[in-house]
Design an enzyme around this catalytic site. Structure first.
Site, PDB file in Angstrom:
ATOM      1  N   ASP A 212       0.812  -1.216   0.000  1.00 48.31           N
ATOM      2  CA  ASP A 212       0.000   0.000   0.000  1.00 48.31           C
ATOM      3  C   ASP A 212       0.849   1.271   0.000  1.00 48.31           C
ATOM      4  O   ASP A 212       1.443   1.620   1.022  1.00 48.31           O
ATOM      5  CB  ASP A 212      -0.925  -0.018   1.228  1.00 48.31           C
TER       6      ASP A 212
ATOM      7  N   ASP B 276      -1.173   5.812  -6.855  1.00 43.65           N
ATOM      8  CA  ASP B 276      -1.532   4.898  -5.768  1.00 43.65           C
ATOM      9  C   ASP B 276      -1.566   3.454  -6.249  1.00 43.65           C
ATOM     10  O   ASP B 276      -2.116   3.151  -7.304  1.00 43.65           O
ATOM     11  CB  ASP B 276      -2.913   5.310  -5.237  1.00 43.65           C
TER      12      ASP B 276
END
Ligand SMILES: *[C@@H]1O[C@H](CO)[C@@H](O)[C@H](O)[C@H]1NC(C)=O
Ligand SMILES: *[C@@H]1O[C@H](CO)[C@@H](O)[C@H](O)[C@H]1NC(C)=O
Ligand SMILES: *[C@@H]1O[C@H](CO)[C@@H](O)[C@H](O)[C@H]1NC(C)=O
Length: 427
Positions: free
Chosen positions: A102, A306
């Protein structure tokens, strides 16, 4: 006794040797929805997977914490199910673990025994009592201060608490232990002793059993790359992602490797310093659709790249301009299906698109434009193709679908992100 001391001495030396891998290392990532994933659910169709991932992306996009948010230090981005899982080992005797890779989080955390509350997890939960290299951190220490929202426990130990925007939360001890990886360059186990991580004893909410927690790849001080970058001489990591339906090999994540050196057409753009330091902010100057350029209202640090969001989001006014230009370029307005396959906005009947437009992204400071492929911007559902970009009221986000088949390098020292076309299997 002497023999034991000698033996321990040799062990220590061996572990020091194996921990030094100055040229960096590479890990095979696992896409959660790939048929190669241990969690693959064969009763889900490709359309189910895509639609679920798109709804997950919307929750995540809405949960990014930006400057102007109230309680911004209370909550952070929803990890969701994550998209790409990262295998690693933890403890003196390396125990296998798997966590969501992440870029929207800094501190790596996993569930730990004995749980006050743990969610169901398919791999064994880490038991720190079995690891003599596991150590708590006293609250006064610098490594405690690196962790956002740290607090002090009963015996003076450093604690963490992360509350996600959907009210999921994890709390526990901030600790250090050896984290190791299977280096896919050579199959060697490479060790990083004294890695700061969160040992979560109390984990509530919507976490899925597919992972033990979150592996933090963010830009803040408690992420793995910030902690250990100096060991391989540069704070740099890169990945080359394959889409979930691609089964010929694995996506790669590399730490400390110069991956763009011999590539051509590399698109390099500066990272912008903005709150919070976790996120990787870039500056998108324009989107070109068959040569017609549309521009965002704001320029600097207007988009986040992201790993954990699947589709791409553009702020509404930019999105509307891009969508209009795509509709105009495809030119078969009669076969466009608008708003019928939620959450997508624009879909076409299969085979009805004869002229997919050339779309490129223009980044600040980049010599080249980032030329996208059809599979970066369109998703194939049962019998339609949907435009894989959605509008958002928050901040634009480059999702992982737009990143597939690019080698993307994050250089935290030079403060740049660079993209190069790659087939990802030979990386
Ligand atoms: C697999 O997918 C089906 C259909 O979406 C769902 O009903 C089922 O609960 C899933 N199984 C698991 C183990 O997640
Ligand atoms: C999270 O919890 C708070 C306080 O308990 C509540 O006010 C809020 O509505 C909840 N948010 C969500 C998304 O459930
Ligand atoms: C490391 O990865 C290789 C290649 O996937 C595999 O054969 C080997 O068993 C792995 N080693 C460990 C200790 O898991």
């Amino acid at each position: 006794m002497k023999e034991i001391v000698l033996f321990v001495g040799i062990l220590l030396q061996l572990s020091i040797l194996s921990s030094a891998e100055y040229n960096g290392f590479s890990i095979d990532l696992i896409h959660i929805d790939s048929p190669l994933s241990p969690f693959y659910n064969s009763s889900m169709t490709q359309s189910d997977i895509i639609i679920n991932a798109a709804f997950d992306s919307i929750s995540r996009a809405e949960s990014f914490i930006l400057n102007n948010d109230l309680n911004s230090d209370e909550t952070i981005t929803i990890p969701n199910r994550g998209s790409y899982l990262m295998p690693f080992f933890i403890g003196t005797v390396p125990r296998g673990s798997l966590a969501t890779a992440d870029t929207g989080s800094d501190l790596t955390w996993i569930q730990c025994l004995p749980c006050t509350k743990c969610y169901n997890q398919r791999i064994p939960i880490f038991d720190p009592r079995e690891s003599y290299t596991y150590h708590l951190i006293p609250c006064g220490e610098n490594s405690c201060k690196k962790v956002r929202k740290n607090s002090c426990g009963n015996i003076g130990e450093c604690r963490y608490k992360v509350t996600y925007a959907d009210n999921s939360s994890t709390q526990g001890m901030v600790a250090t232990d050896t984290i190791s990886f299977n280096n896919s360059y050579n199959g060697h186990i490479i060790k990083y002793p004294n890695t700061i991580f969160g040992c979560g004893y109390n984990n509530n909410g919507v976490f899925k059993p597919t992972g033990a927690g979150i592996f933090g790849l963010g830009g803040g001080p408690s992420s793995f790359i910030s902690q250990h970058g100096a060991k391989f001489g540069k704070r740099k990591f890169s990945y080359c992602l394959l889409p979930f339906y691609y089964v010929q090999g694995s996506s790669k994540l590399k730490f400390g490797v110069d991956t763009q050196t011999y590539k051509t057409g590399v698109v390099t753009t500066p990272l912008v310093k903005k709150y919070p330091s976790t996120y990787y902010y870039l500056s998108l100057k324009g989107v070109s659709i068959n040569g017609k350029v549309v521009k965002p209202d704001e320029n600097v640090g207007n988009i986040i790249i992201d790993s954990g969001t699947t589709v791409t989001f553009l702020t509404r006014s930019l999105y509307e301009k891009v969508e209009a230009a795509v509709l105009e370029a495809i030119g078969h307005q009669g076969v466009a299906i608008k708003y019928q396959i939620r959450p997508f906005r624009l879909c076409y009947k299969d085979g009805s698109i004869t002229n997919i437009p050339h779309i490129t992204l223009q980044f600040f400071g980049a010599n080249n434009e980032l030329r996208l492929s059809t599979l970066n911007i369109f998703l194939t559902l049962d019998n339609v193709m949907c435009f894989a970009i959605l509008p958002t009221e928050k901040i634009s986000i480059i999702g992982n679908l737009l990143q597939v088949f690019f080698n993307i390098e994050y250089d935290l020292d030079k403060r740049t992100v660079s993209f190069a076309k790659a087939n990802c299997l030979k990386e």
